[in-house]
Design a protein around this motif. Structure first.
Motif, PDB file in Angstrom:
ATOM      1  N   LEU A   8      17.697  13.694  -0.513  1.00 55.66           N
ATOM      2  CA  LEU A   8      18.304  13.329   0.777  1.00 55.66           C
ATOM      3  C   LEU A   8      19.803  13.620   0.770  1.00 55.66           C
ATOM      4  O   LEU A   8      20.354  14.086   1.767  1.00 55.66           O
ATOM      5  N   LEU A  39      11.746  14.723   4.929  1.00 52.91           N
ATOM      6  CA  LEU A  39      12.949  13.933   4.655  1.00 52.91           C
ATOM      7  C   LEU A  39      12.823  12.535   5.267  1.00 52.91           C
ATOM      8  O   LEU A  39      13.236  11.545   4.649  1.00 52.91           O
ATOM      9  N   MET A  40      12.241  12.471   6.455  1.00 52.12           N
ATOM     10  CA  MET A  40      12.038  11.159   7.096  1.00 52.12           C
ATOM     11  C   MET A  40      11.106  10.292   6.256  1.00 52.12           C
ATOM     12  O   MET A  40      11.350   9.090   6.088  1.00 52.12           O
ATOM     13  N   HIS A  50      12.980   9.072   3.251  1.00 51.26           N
ATOM     14  CA  HIS A  50      13.912   8.019   3.668  1.00 51.26           C
ATOM     15  C   HIS A  50      13.158   6.691   3.834  1.00 51.26           C
ATOM     16  O   HIS A  50      13.603   5.646   3.358  1.00 51.26           O
ATOM     17  N   LYS A  51      12.014   6.763   4.491  1.00 51.82           N
ATOM     18  CA  LYS A  51      11.190   5.566   4.711  1.00 51.82           C
ATOM     19  C   LYS A  51      10.731   4.997   3.364  1.00 51.82           C
ATOM     20  O   LYS A  51      10.775   3.788   3.138  1.00 51.82           O
ATOM     21  N   LEU A  55      21.845   1.722   4.420  1.00 52.70           N
ATOM     22  CA  LEU A  55      20.852   2.594   5.054  1.00 52.70           C
ATOM     23  C   LEU A  55      20.464   2.098   6.448  1.00 52.70           C
ATOM     24  O   LEU A  55      19.634   2.706   7.112  1.00 52.70           O
ATOM     25  N   TRP A 103      21.618  13.628   4.182  1.00 56.39           N
ATOM     26  CA  TRP A 103      21.012  12.424   4.768  1.00 56.39           C
ATOM     27  C   TRP A 103      21.559  11.169   4.111  1.00 56.39           C
ATOM     28  O   TRP A 103      21.356  10.075   4.606  1.00 56.39           O
ATOM     29  N   LEU A 104      22.190  11.335   2.945  1.00 58.98           N
ATOM     30  CA  LEU A 104      22.860  10.228   2.264  1.00 58.98           C
ATOM     31  C   LEU A 104      24.277  10.660   1.935  1.00 58.98           C
ATOM     32  O   LEU A 104      24.521  11.846   1.707  1.00 58.98           O
ATOM     33  N   GLN A 153      26.522   6.457  -1.247  1.00 59.60           N
ATOM     34  CA  GLN A 153      25.160   5.916  -1.321  1.00 59.60           C
ATOM     35  C   GLN A 153      24.445   6.423  -2.573  1.00 59.60           C
ATOM     36  O   GLN A 153      23.828   5.641  -3.292  1.00 59.60           O
ATOM     37  N   TYR A 192      14.269  10.839  -4.675  1.00 52.88           N
ATOM     38  CA  TYR A 192      14.322  11.074  -3.232  1.00 52.88           C
ATOM     39  C   TYR A 192      15.763  10.988  -2.731  1.00 52.88           C
ATOM     40  O   TYR A 192      16.170  11.755  -1.857  1.00 52.88           O
ATOM     41  N   ALA A 193      16.522  10.049  -3.268  1.00 47.27           N
ATOM     42  CA  ALA A 193      17.927   9.901  -2.857  1.00 47.27           C
ATOM     43  C   ALA A 193      18.696  11.188  -3.150  1.00 47.27           C
ATOM     44  O   ALA A 193      19.499  11.632  -2.329  1.00 47.27           O
TER      45      ALA A 193
END
Length: 115
Positions: free
Chosen positions: A58, A9-10, A13-14, A114, A63-64, A68, A54-55
């Motif tokens: 997340l 997930l990191m 996000h990156k 973000l 994570w979002l 978002q 990915y969004a």
């Protein structure tokens, strides 16, 4: 959730942040960075096929926020609408069209959320 899941997930996000930075940079920089590619196609597919996907992942893992994710979906819908106009898919259009300028602006707005 395992440590491996968190790491994945990191990384996503990156990658989203990197994608949005590229998506939001001035047209001349985009053309420089993506030289050798069909720049507009590359920007759109990186956004819709990678960042948006990915969004969604997340978002599923909290994570979002919904807001978002909705911002990503708005840009995706805009790109989809733009795909009906062949004139928008050139380097010249990337530099001069209001549509691409709006996409870059929206990309910057998402980036701000973000952190």
């Amino acid at each position: 959730m395992t440590e491996k899941d968190v790491e994945e997930l990191m990384l996503m996000h990156k990658r989203i942040i990197e994608n949005l930075e590229e998506f939001s940079m001035p047209a001349k920089q985009q053309m420089e960075k993506l030289k050798g590619f069909a720049v507009t196609d590359e920007l759109a597919s990186d956004f819709s096929d990678i960042a948006l996907q990915y969004a969604k992942i997340l978002f599923e893992h909290d994570w979002l926020t919904k807001e978002q994710l909705d911002m990503f979906l708005v840009v995706d819908k805009k790109l989809e609408g733009m795909s009906n106009n062949k004139d928008l898919w050139s380097n010249e259009a990337l530099e001069t069209s209001i549509e691409w300028a709006e996409c870059r602006e929206r990309g910057k707005e998402i980036l701000k959320t973000l952190g």
